[in-house]
Structures are given as structure tokens and as C-alpha cells.
Design an enzyme around this catalytic site. Structure first.
Site, PDB file in Angstrom:
ATOM      1  N   CYS A 174      12.928  -3.481   5.017  1.00 51.37           N
ATOM      2  CA  CYS A 174      13.492  -4.147   3.840  1.00 51.37           C
ATOM      3  C   CYS A 174      14.960  -3.714   3.746  1.00 51.37           C
ATOM      4  O   CYS A 174      15.408  -2.807   4.463  1.00 51.37           O
ATOM      5  CB  CYS A 174      12.734  -3.738   2.580  1.00 51.37           C
ATOM      6  N   HIS A 230       8.630   6.163   6.460  1.00 52.36           N
ATOM      7  CA  HIS A 230       7.266   6.364   6.946  1.00 52.36           C
ATOM      8  C   HIS A 230       7.074   5.739   8.323  1.00 52.36           C
ATOM      9  O   HIS A 230       6.221   4.876   8.522  1.00 52.36           O
ATOM     10  CB  HIS A 230       6.253   5.802   5.934  1.00 52.36           C
ATOM     11  N   CYS A 246      17.926   3.572  -2.559  1.00 51.56           N
ATOM     12  CA  CYS A 246      18.064   2.112  -2.612  1.00 51.56           C
ATOM     13  C   CYS A 246      18.715   1.722  -3.957  1.00 51.56           C
ATOM     14  O   CYS A 246      18.319   2.238  -5.013  1.00 51.56           O
ATOM     15  CB  CYS A 246      16.685   1.466  -2.494  1.00 51.56           C
ATOM     16  N   GLU A 295       9.137   8.194  -5.694  1.00 49.51           N
ATOM     17  CA  GLU A 295      10.066   7.278  -6.390  1.00 49.51           C
ATOM     18  C   GLU A 295       9.854   7.373  -7.903  1.00 49.51           C
ATOM     19  O   GLU A 295      10.809   7.433  -8.683  1.00 49.51           O
ATOM     20  CB  GLU A 295       9.840   5.829  -5.931  1.00 49.51           C
ATOM     21  N   THR A 325       9.417   0.151  -8.134  1.00 52.03           N
ATOM     22  CA  THR A 325       9.880  -1.099  -7.505  1.00 52.03           C
ATOM     23  C   THR A 325       8.784  -1.867  -6.760  1.00 52.03           C
ATOM     24  O   THR A 325       8.897  -3.068  -6.577  1.00 52.03           O
ATOM     25  CB  THR A 325      11.027  -0.809  -6.513  1.00 52.03           C
ATOM     26  N   CYS A 376      10.922  -4.923  -7.131  1.00 49.34           N
ATOM     27  CA  CYS A 376      11.700  -5.497  -6.033  1.00 49.34           C
ATOM     28  C   CYS A 376      10.867  -6.594  -5.359  1.00 49.34           C
ATOM     29  O   CYS A 376       9.704  -6.369  -5.022  1.00 49.34           O
ATOM     30  CB  CYS A 376      12.026  -4.385  -5.048  1.00 49.34           C
ATOM     31  N   SER A 408       2.176   5.119   6.115  1.00 48.87           N
ATOM     32  CA  SER A 408       2.934   4.246   5.207  1.00 48.87           C
ATOM     33  C   SER A 408       1.993   3.516   4.260  1.00 48.87           C
ATOM     34  O   SER A 408       1.165   2.701   4.682  1.00 48.87           O
ATOM     35  CB  SER A 408       3.741   3.239   6.035  1.00 48.87           C
ATOM     36  N   ASN A 424       2.692   1.208   2.058  1.00 47.36           N
ATOM     37  CA  ASN A 424       2.899  -0.240   1.957  1.00 47.36           C
ATOM     38  C   ASN A 424       2.318  -0.967   3.167  1.00 47.36           C
ATOM     39  O   ASN A 424       1.816  -2.072   3.049  1.00 47.36           O
ATOM     40  CB  ASN A 424       4.379  -0.566   1.674  1.00 47.36           C
TER      41      ASN A 424
HETATM   42 FE1  F3S Z   1      13.035  -1.727  -0.076  1.00 51.40          FE
HETATM   43 FE2  F3S Z   1      14.660  -1.044  -2.003  1.00 51.40          FE
HETATM   44 FE3  F3S Z   1      12.923  -2.936  -2.376  1.00 51.40          FE
HETATM   45  S1  F3S Z   1      13.710   0.328  -0.544  1.00 51.40           S
HETATM   46  S2  F3S Z   1      11.175  -2.393  -1.090  1.00 51.40           S
HETATM   47  S3  F3S Z   1      14.622  -3.002  -0.975  1.00 51.40           S
HETATM   48  S4  F3S Z   1      13.411  -1.321  -3.786  1.00 51.40           S
END
Ligand code: F3S
Length: 278
Positions: free
Chosen positions: A12, A40, A94, A124, A160, A188, A216, A218
Site C-alpha cells: 500500500c 510483516h 504513514c 498502531e 486505519t 484507510c 501479517s 492483513n
Molecule cells: Fe497502508 Fe497507510 Fe493505509 S500504511 S493501509 S496506506 S493507513
């Protein structure tokens, strides 16, 4: 064999930026550390180690030099420790996470009870939470809102990667309780888009591959979502884990990858699949 690669597969924006910053900094600093593994992906962390980026668990372990802050940020106390030790900071937090930290700080400075929607043990969330200097709570579901005090000014921010529906339910529950409610939607889109696209592809193919670190969260969540659509879903970290037998009599194979999976690992999987399909 047709291969359908998700457009959203891989890094991302925030992870790409953090990785680039760490590699750039590694060539400019003799002694450089990251607070926890940068992302990760054991393969990327190994590459960074080869470039001299040492992984440390705490600021106390870093004697001098530079420190890279990961994309999901660190706590205000950790940042203060870094300042006090006069370490050079490469802040790869980020910008979307940074915004959530700023909102938490502002809401508590303005007298709101800060409700942070997320997983309490996620770094986070711990980072965002630490910026709320007044009263603050982490909630994971609307049921938990019931125990909050009534008739207060409530300010909401979210981790996020939270599902939008969960934030919506918690906002609804807070609306019933609060004297005044302020909501910052800090979710996000990257995660939602990736999950939606992965689900769609998984529903249309004969086999689905999800590439990314086994550590990871996600990527594991992505693999679970794909499995709901296509039982023949495999979560792999590298091309070496592919087994030829999986692909016998398969017409279409779908591929997605977690937010911390670098493009070169996805490319290796594609090359290997091209070989298998002849
Ligand atoms: Fe990646 Fe930042 Fe979104 S780390 S998942 S772009 S909050």
C-alpha cells in the site's frame, strides 16, 4: 491456465513509502535501527538487515545512530525517549496514521472523551491512543459503548484498517449516549479496496493464491476472506511454496497479496506459475 492478478496486490502507499525511506536511509547512515520489524515480510526485513538496518524491540536497546519509525507509528512516550537520546529519526509513520494521532490529540485537548475504534493490542492503536492526553478508551464493538458514561462530549477516531461497518455501528451507539459527538473517519481505503477486489476474484477463479508474510494479520485476513469464496485458497510467503499438483486441471488462477508483500515476490510467483502452466 489464465492468471488473474489483483490490481491492488502488494504494497500500500504507506508501506511502500516506509520501505523506500528505510532503504534510502540505510545507505546514508552507518548505524541504523528499526523499532520492531519494518514490515510483516520476513524477506524484506532480511534485505534491510543486509543493508545494516538492525531490528530493536525498544528505544532502550538503541545506543546511538538513526532509528526508522514504522508505517503504523509509535507511542508519544517512545518518540520522547528517542528525542531525549538525541537519535536521528526517520519518521516513516504513514501520513494517514499520523492524522489519526493528531485527531486524538486535538479531541482530548478540546475536552472530548476519545473513543478509539480498534484492536487494543495493535501497535498502531497503542500509538494513536498515546496521543490522547485526557480521557480515552479503545473499543472494538458497539456493545462496549454501553459501559461508557452518558451525556459527555465524545470524539471518535478509528484504527486505519477497521471495517467501515464497525465504525458505523459504534458511531450509532455513541450518538445515543453523547451530549455532543464528533467523528473523524480515519479508515484507510487501501484495505477495503484490496479485500473487495480479492473477494471478487476468488469468486470467479478455480484456485486463489494469497501472497504475504505468515506473520501479517492483513494477509491472513485476506486469505480467510478468499477462502469463504473459493475453498481452494492457499496462503504462501514465497514462490518456493507453490506445489505443481495444486494447479492440475485448473483453468483460472487468481492472485492477490497483502500490503507488506513486495513486487519482486509477486513477480517470482508469476514466473513460477508461467513455468507450471508451460
Ligand atoms: Fe497502508 Fe497507510 Fe493505509 S500504511 S493501509 S496506506 S493507513
Amino acid at each position: 491456465m489464465d492468471i488473474v492478478l489483483a490490481k491492488s496486490a502488494g504494497f500500500c502507499f504507506g508501506v511502500k513509502r516506509a520501505t523506500q525511506m528505510a532503504f534510502d536511509a540505510s545507505s546514508q547512515h552507518e548505524r541504523i535501527h528499526s523499532l520492531g520489524p519494518l514490515i510483516h515480510s520476513p524477506q524484506v526485513v532480511e534485505q534491510l538487515e543486509q543493508q545494516g538496518v538492525r531490528v530493536c524491540k525498544q528505544v532502550a536497546e538503541i545506543p546511538d545512530g538513526a532509528v526508522v519509525v514504522r508505517s503504523h507509528g509509535i507511542t508519544a512516550d517512545e518518540m520522547q525517549d528517542i528525542d531525549e537520546k538525541q537519535l536521528e529519526v526517520i519518521d516513516a509513520t504513514c501520513p494517514f496514521v499520523k492524522k489519526a494521532q493528531e485527531y486524538a490529540e486535538k479531541l482530548s485537548a478540546d475536552g472530548y472523551l476519545v473513543v478509539l475504534v480498534g484492536e487494543a493490542d495493535h501497535p498502531e492503536v497503542q500509538g494513536i491512543f498515546s496521543y490522547a492526553k485526557g480521557e480515552a478508551v479503545v473499543v472494538t464493538s458497539a456493545e462496549e459503548v454501553e459501559s461508557l458514561p452518558s451525556n459527555r462530549k465524545i470524539g471518535i477516531v478509528a484504527q486505519t484498517t477497521q471495517p467501515f461497518e464497525n465504525l458505523q455501528e459504534i458511531v450509532d451507539a455513541c450518538l445515543v449516549k453523547a451530549k455532543e459527538l464528533r467523528v473523524y473517519n480515519t479508515i484507510c481505503d487501501a484495505t477495503t479496496l484490496r479485500q473487495r477486489e480479492a473477494r471478487q476474484i476468488a469468486a470467479e477463479v478455480d484456485l486463489m493464491l494469497v501472497i504475504g508474510g505468515f506473520n501479517s494479520a492483513n494477509t491472513s485476513r485476506l486469505a480467510r476472506l478468499c477462502k469463504e469464496q473459493q475453498p481452494e485458497t492457499y496462503h504462501i510467503e514465497t514462490a518456493n511454496q507453490l506445489q505443481d499438483a495444486w494447479f492440475e486441471s485448473k483453468g483460472r488462477v487468481g492472485i492477490t497479496a497483502g500490503a507488506s508483500t513486495p513486487a519482486w515476490i509477486i513477480d517470482e510467483v508469476l514466473q513460477r506459475l508461467n513455468k507450471i502452466s508451460g
